[in-house]
Scaffold this motif. Structure first.
Motif, PDB file in Angstrom:
ATOM      1  N   VAL A   1       0.686  -1.183  -0.053  1.00  0.00           N
ATOM      2  CA  VAL A   1       0.024  -0.066  -0.158  1.00  0.00           C
ATOM      3  C   VAL A   1       1.009   1.372  -0.195  1.00  0.00           C
ATOM      4  CG1 VAL A   1      -1.883  -1.288   1.225  1.00  0.00           C
ATOM      5  CG2 VAL A   1      -0.068   0.187   2.516  1.00  0.00           C
ATOM      6  N   ILE A   2       2.039   1.126   0.337  1.00  0.00           N
ATOM      7  CA  ILE A   2       3.081   2.488   0.498  1.00  0.00           C
ATOM      8  C   ILE A   2       3.298   2.876  -0.956  1.00  0.00           C
ATOM      9  CG2 ILE A   2       5.317   1.104   0.322  1.00  0.00           C
ATOM     10  CD1 ILE A   2       4.540   4.000   2.545  1.00  0.00           C
ATOM     11  N   TRP A   3       3.143   2.155  -1.896  1.00  0.00           N
ATOM     12  CA  TRP A   3       3.516   2.861  -3.289  1.00  0.00           C
ATOM     13  C   TRP A   3       2.337   3.931  -3.694  1.00  0.00           C
ATOM     14  CZ3 TRP A   3       7.936   1.615  -4.973  1.00  0.00           C
ATOM     15  CH2 TRP A   3       8.654   0.580  -4.552  1.00  0.00           C
ATOM     16  N   GLY A   4       1.082   3.501  -3.395  1.00  0.00           N
ATOM     17  CA  GLY A   4       0.031   4.724  -3.585  1.00  0.00           C
ATOM     18  C   GLY A   4       0.319   5.752  -2.838  1.00  0.00           C
ATOM     19  N   VAL A   5       0.585   5.769  -1.415  1.00  0.00           N
ATOM     20  CA  VAL A   5       1.026   6.842  -0.644  1.00  0.00           C
ATOM     21  C   VAL A   5       2.223   7.806  -1.093  1.00  0.00           C
ATOM     22  CG1 VAL A   5       1.498   7.720   1.749  1.00  0.00           C
ATOM     23  CG2 VAL A   5       0.219   5.757   1.316  1.00  0.00           C
ATOM     24  N   LEU A   6       3.237   7.201  -1.703  1.00  0.00           N
ATOM     25  CA  LEU A   6       4.428   7.713  -2.296  1.00  0.00           C
ATOM     26  C   LEU A   6       4.087   8.625  -3.669  1.00  0.00           C
ATOM     27  CD1 LEU A   6       7.340   5.219  -1.883  1.00  0.00           C
ATOM     28  CD2 LEU A   6       6.805   7.176  -0.355  1.00  0.00           C
ATOM     29  N   PHE A   7       2.989   7.775  -4.343  1.00  0.00           N
ATOM     30  CA  PHE A   7       2.739   8.367  -5.606  1.00  0.00           C
ATOM     31  C   PHE A   7       2.017   9.549  -5.252  1.00  0.00           C
ATOM     32  CE2 PHE A   7      -0.990   8.851  -8.189  1.00  0.00           C
ATOM     33  CZ  PHE A   7      -0.560   9.386  -9.527  1.00  0.00           C
ATOM     34  N   VAL A   8       1.000   9.702  -4.367  1.00  0.00           N
ATOM     35  CA  VAL A   8       0.200  10.765  -4.084  1.00  0.00           C
ATOM     36  C   VAL A   8       1.241  11.936  -3.430  1.00  0.00           C
ATOM     37  CG1 VAL A   8      -1.279  11.881  -2.251  1.00  0.00           C
ATOM     38  CG2 VAL A   8      -1.714   9.578  -3.506  1.00  0.00           C
ATOM     39  N   LEU A   9       2.184  11.650  -2.473  1.00  0.00           N
ATOM     40  CA  LEU A   9       3.280  12.545  -2.097  1.00  0.00           C
ATOM     41  C   LEU A   9       3.964  13.157  -3.307  1.00  0.00           C
ATOM     42  CD1 LEU A   9       4.319  10.898   1.137  1.00  0.00           C
ATOM     43  CD2 LEU A   9       2.623  12.772   0.965  1.00  0.00           C
ATOM     44  N   TYR A  10       4.315  12.393  -4.128  1.00  0.00           N
ATOM     45  CA  TYR A  10       5.026  12.791  -5.510  1.00  0.00           C
ATOM     46  C   TYR A  10       4.304  13.633  -6.199  1.00  0.00           C
ATOM     47  CZ  TYR A  10       7.740  12.614  -9.743  1.00  0.00           C
ATOM     48  OH  TYR A  10       8.580  12.973 -10.748  1.00  0.00           O
ATOM     49  N   GLU A  11       3.059  13.201  -6.877  1.00  0.00           N
ATOM     50  CA  GLU A  11       2.384  13.995  -7.427  1.00  0.00           C
ATOM     51  C   GLU A  11       1.938  15.299  -6.807  1.00  0.00           C
ATOM     52  OE1 GLU A  11       2.344  13.711 -10.506  1.00  0.00           O
ATOM     53  OE2 GLU A  11       2.808  11.730 -11.041  1.00  0.00           O
ATOM     54  N   ARG A  12       1.495  15.307  -5.781  1.00  0.00           N
ATOM     55  CA  ARG A  12       1.128  16.485  -5.045  1.00  0.00           C
ATOM     56  C   ARG A  12       2.228  17.748  -4.856  1.00  0.00           C
ATOM     57  NH1 ARG A  12      -3.735  17.230  -2.927  1.00  0.00           N
ATOM     58  NH2 ARG A  12      -3.120  18.892  -1.675  1.00  0.00           N
TER      59      ARG A  12
END
Length: 356
Positions: A332-343
């Protein structure tokens, strides 16, 4: 590995023809697994053939639609949704066949699925009126891996965001689907309390919740913005996944409730990610964009279950409660990292500005 070939062919010939070959490969791979595989290497061979068949049907199936209907209709998520329906029925049927006839017949009977898809496309989908390519069909390495076009796709930050988001999504989705039956078995063993249905049946039923989730999720995304919806869903899905992992040892109703909620939020952005890519990609490189989207997606689907199993092993084996928690965190951490990166890049804010 078959994804670039399958998607490159759909730019040259009718995707219907690619789909028919993929259906045969998928069916043959399952039949071989059920009745010809005798050891690890032969099993690997037949499952690889089946995987190549999946590559020849999934994105080429979407290309069949895009070649025959208006692009705007692809914002409706029904194509992606029916993949989840098939997965759910696969769990249900596999459990019933396993109990009645044994594992060989599981693969043998399930092979009727891609065979039925082959017949449906053969008899119910008319060929294109004009073939796309009139000359000799020659594919070069640049056709299979159109790096220059992929660079153009990734230069479109909006399209690139949907592709990377889809990769993070498939890591979690395929890992969850691959390990959910084993997780339920661990929950039964650790608590000593049986579920009210067979765990394969429950896994199938839980997958069906992804169908309305994907449809309603896409409708909500159209109202609040695709990028914003993807970020909300990925963060919520991460919380639900960790909560599910922490539920081991508790009552079956709590475990199943959390599994349903997790399945809903995993699928709530699935159609949105694919539709967003199709809509945002430039028309002249849309085929390359869909190919990269599929390649990255299947790559995530390959890595997700392996990451889960690897973390499960190194964190204390299948019999450890904490190992399952760490395994779920690892996917699940990959989705969190994606959100942080894209934001940080302003993916969501950019869309809001464009709409205003």
């Amino acid at each position: 590995m078959a994804v670039p070939l399958a998607t490159a062919l759909t730019d040259r010939i009718d995707a219907r023809r690619v789909y028919l070959v993929g259906g045969i490969f998928a069916s043959f791979g399952l039949l071989g697994m059920g009745f010809l595989a005798s050891n690890f290497w032969t099993a690997l061979l037949f499952m690889a053939i089946n995987g190549a068949g999946l590559a020849g049907t999934y994105m080429p199936g979407l290309k069949i639609l895009s070649d025959r209907i208006e692009a705007g209709e692809l914002t409706r998520p029904f194509y992606t949704v029916f993949f989840g329906i098939g997965t759910g029925f696969s769990y249900l049927c596999s459990g019933w066949i396993l109990n009645a006839l044994g594992w060989h017949y599981v693969f043998g009977i399930i092979s009727l699925g891609p065979l039925a898809a082959f017949l449906i496309v053969l008899f119910l989908i008319p060929p294109l009126a004009h073939e796309k390519w009139s000359g000799p069909l020659r594919l070069h390495i640049r056709d299979l891996f159109p790096v220059h076009q992929w660079k153009q796709v990734l230069e479109n930050k909006k399209a690139a965001g949907f592709i990377f988001g889809y990769t993070a999504h498939t890591i979690e989705l395929f890992a969850s689907r691959s390990w959910i039956v084993a997780f339920f078995a661990f929950c039964v063993a650790s608590s000593g309390e049986l579920f009210f249905l067979a765990i394969t049946t429950l896994a199938g039923i839980i997958n069906f919740f992804g169908v309305p989730a994907s449809i309603l999720g896409n409708e909500l995304a159209l109202r609040i913005g695709r990028q914003k919806w993807v970020c909300i869903v990925m963060l919520t899905s991460a919380v639900c996944g960790i909560a599910l992992a922490l539920s081991t040892g508790h009552s079956w109703w709590l475990i199943l409730s959390l599994a349903v909620v997790h399945a809903i939020f995993i699928m709530a952005d699935s159609a949105t990610l694919t539709a967003g890519l199709v809509i945002s990609a430039q028309k002249n490189i849309k085929g390359a964009a869909m190919g990269l989207h599929s390649l990255m997606g299947f790559g995530g689907g390959l890595l997700g279950p392996a990451i889960f199993g690897f973390v499960l092993d190194i964190a204390g084996s299948r019999s450890s409660h904490s190992a399952w928690v760490w395994a779920y965190i690892a996917i699940v951490i990959w989705g969190v990292l994606f959100v942080l990166y894209e934001r940080r890049k302003g993916w969501v804010e950019k869309q809001i500005n464009e709409r205003s």
